[in-house]
Design a protein around this motif. Structure first.
Motif, PDB file in Angstrom:
ATOM      1  N   UNK A   1       0.849  -1.188   0.000  1.00 24.30           N
ATOM      2  CA  UNK A   1       0.000   0.000   0.000  1.00 24.30           C
ATOM      3  C   UNK A   1       0.888   1.242   0.000  1.00 24.30           C
ATOM      4  N   UNK A   2       0.518   2.227  -0.797  1.00 22.66           N
ATOM      5  CA  UNK A   2       1.267   3.480  -0.814  1.00 22.66           C
ATOM      6  C   UNK A   2       0.742   4.395   0.290  1.00 22.66           C
ATOM      7  N   UNK A   3       1.514   5.419   0.604  1.00 23.02           N
ATOM      8  CA  UNK A   3       1.090   6.392   1.619  1.00 23.02           C
ATOM      9  C   UNK A   3      -0.184   7.091   1.157  1.00 23.02           C
ATOM     10  N   UNK A   4      -0.243   7.457  -0.115  1.00 23.68           N
ATOM     11  CA  UNK A   4      -1.430   8.134  -0.643  1.00 23.68           C
ATOM     12  C   UNK A   4      -2.670   7.240  -0.520  1.00 23.68           C
ATOM     13  N   UNK A   5      -2.526   5.956  -0.845  1.00 24.35           N
ATOM     14  CA  UNK A   5      -3.657   5.030  -0.707  1.00 24.35           C
ATOM     15  C   UNK A   5      -4.089   4.944   0.756  1.00 24.35           C
ATOM     16  N   UNK A   6      -3.114   4.900   1.655  1.00 22.17           N
ATOM     17  CA  UNK A   6      -3.428   4.844   3.086  1.00 22.17           C
ATOM     18  C   UNK A   6      -4.176   6.097   3.520  1.00 22.17           C
ATOM     19  N   UNK A   7      -3.678   7.260   3.113  1.00 24.25           N
ATOM     20  CA  UNK A   7      -4.278   8.531   3.526  1.00 24.25           C
ATOM     21  C   UNK A   7      -5.643   8.778   2.884  1.00 24.25           C
ATOM     22  N   UNK A   8      -5.884   8.208   1.721  1.00 26.51           N
ATOM     23  CA  UNK A   8      -7.147   8.443   1.029  1.00 26.51           C
ATOM     24  C   UNK A   8      -8.252   7.473   1.428  1.00 26.51           C
ATOM     25  N   UNK A   9      -7.978   6.613   2.367  1.00 29.26           N
ATOM     26  CA  UNK A   9      -8.995   5.691   2.883  1.00 29.26           C
ATOM     27  C   UNK A   9      -9.403   6.187   4.263  1.00 29.26           C
ATOM     28  N   UNK A  10     -10.659   6.086   4.591  1.00 24.41           N
ATOM     29  CA  UNK A  10     -11.096   6.423   5.939  1.00 24.41           C
ATOM     30  C   UNK A  10     -10.964   5.175   6.794  1.00 24.41           C
ATOM     31  N   UNK A  11     -10.200   5.279   7.863  1.00 21.42           N
ATOM     32  CA  UNK A  11      -9.919   4.140   8.730  1.00 21.42           C
ATOM     33  C   UNK A  11     -10.628   4.314  10.073  1.00 21.42           C
ATOM     34  N   UNK A  12     -11.299   3.276  10.510  1.00 26.95           N
ATOM     35  CA  UNK A  12     -11.791   3.224  11.875  1.00 26.95           C
ATOM     36  C   UNK A  12     -10.630   2.725  12.736  1.00 26.95           C
ATOM     37  N   UNK A  13     -10.662   3.048  14.014  1.00 26.24           N
ATOM     38  CA  UNK A  13      -9.558   2.675  14.900  1.00 26.24           C
ATOM     39  C   UNK A  13      -9.319   1.165  14.899  1.00 26.24           C
ATOM     40  N   UNK A  35      -1.824   9.213  16.385  1.00 25.91           N
ATOM     41  CA  UNK A  35      -0.503   8.644  16.650  1.00 25.91           C
ATOM     42  C   UNK A  35      -0.307   7.349  15.862  1.00 25.91           C
ATOM     43  N   UNK A  36      -1.346   6.524  15.843  1.00 22.90           N
ATOM     44  CA  UNK A  36      -1.250   5.258  15.114  1.00 22.90           C
ATOM     45  C   UNK A  36      -1.130   5.509  13.611  1.00 22.90           C
ATOM     46  N   UNK A  37      -1.886   6.473  13.097  1.00 23.28           N
ATOM     47  CA  UNK A  37      -1.766   6.827  11.677  1.00 23.28           C
ATOM     48  C   UNK A  37      -0.342   7.269  11.353  1.00 23.28           C
ATOM     49  N   UNK A  38       0.251   8.080  12.232  1.00 23.01           N
ATOM     50  CA  UNK A  38       1.626   8.554  12.011  1.00 23.01           C
ATOM     51  C   UNK A  38       2.627   7.388  12.034  1.00 23.01           C
TER      52      UNK A  38
END
Length: 190
Positions: A1-13, A35-38
């Motif tokens: 997964x790329x950073x952009x793909x990660x950032x463009x998805x809405x993630x629940x905890x 913090x976890x996203x970072x």
């Protein structure tokens, strides 16, 4: 997964924790979503994990609440905030807390402690006063994509209802784009 793909998805905890586990990133039960996203973004960039934001001292004793005490184990409890508010009221009577001020104060404290800086509760109170005296709105909380989107939508869309905002959010969540109002506005008809 790329950073952009990660950032463009809405993630629940729960999804973030499962993803972190699949990447073998150790997750503390008290970790915040941002913090976890970072940590995940850092891992996607470097394939390493740096958890330097461990700023609590070895002792789990709560700090004594007075202006001259050094902050070692800041507790986000009601009693701590009552102390901070009471001290702020002594210095600036009637100053009301702004939306987001507690969040930004907590990030300031974390930053100072994680860099080994010594701060007192008087420093904390002075910073809280400055945050609450800031002209206009404080910056949006970065990990609250849903809340930020809803407030921006309602502030910018003419005659918008909360139902309209929720409907727009549902559509945005499924789009592979950044999860904010400005990006949604540019892409809502695509």
């Amino acid at each position: 997964m790329t950073i952009k793909e990660f950032e463009n998805k809405y993630w629940y905890m729960s999804e973030l924790k499962a993803f972190a586990k699949s990447l073998k990133i150790p997750v503390d039960s008290k970790i915040r979503k941002d913090q976890l996203e970072a940590l995940i973004i850092q891992f996607l960039k470097t394939e390493t994990v740096n958890q330097k934001n461990r700023f609590r001292s070895k002792s789990r004793d709560r700090d004594i609440l007075n202006n001259h005490t050094y902050v070692e184990n800041f507790s986000n409890k009601k009693e701590t905030w009552e102390f901070i508010q009471s001290e702020m009221d002594k210095q600036v009577p009637g100053l009301k807390p702004k939306s987001g001020a507690k969040y930004w104060l907590n990030r300031w404290i974390e930053n100072k402690l994680s860099h080994g800086e010594k701060i007192t509760y008087d420093d904390v109170i002075c910073k809280y006063i400055r945050l609450n005296q800031t002209e206009g709105r404080l910056p949006q909380i970065p990990s609250c994509k849903f809340n930020n989107f809803i407030s921006d939508y309602l502030a910018n869309e003419k005659n918008a209802t909360r139902e309209d905002a929720l409907d727009a959010w549902t559509k945005l969540k499924d789009m592979k784009i950044k999860k904010d109002y400005i990006t949604w506005k540019k892409n809502k008809n695509t």
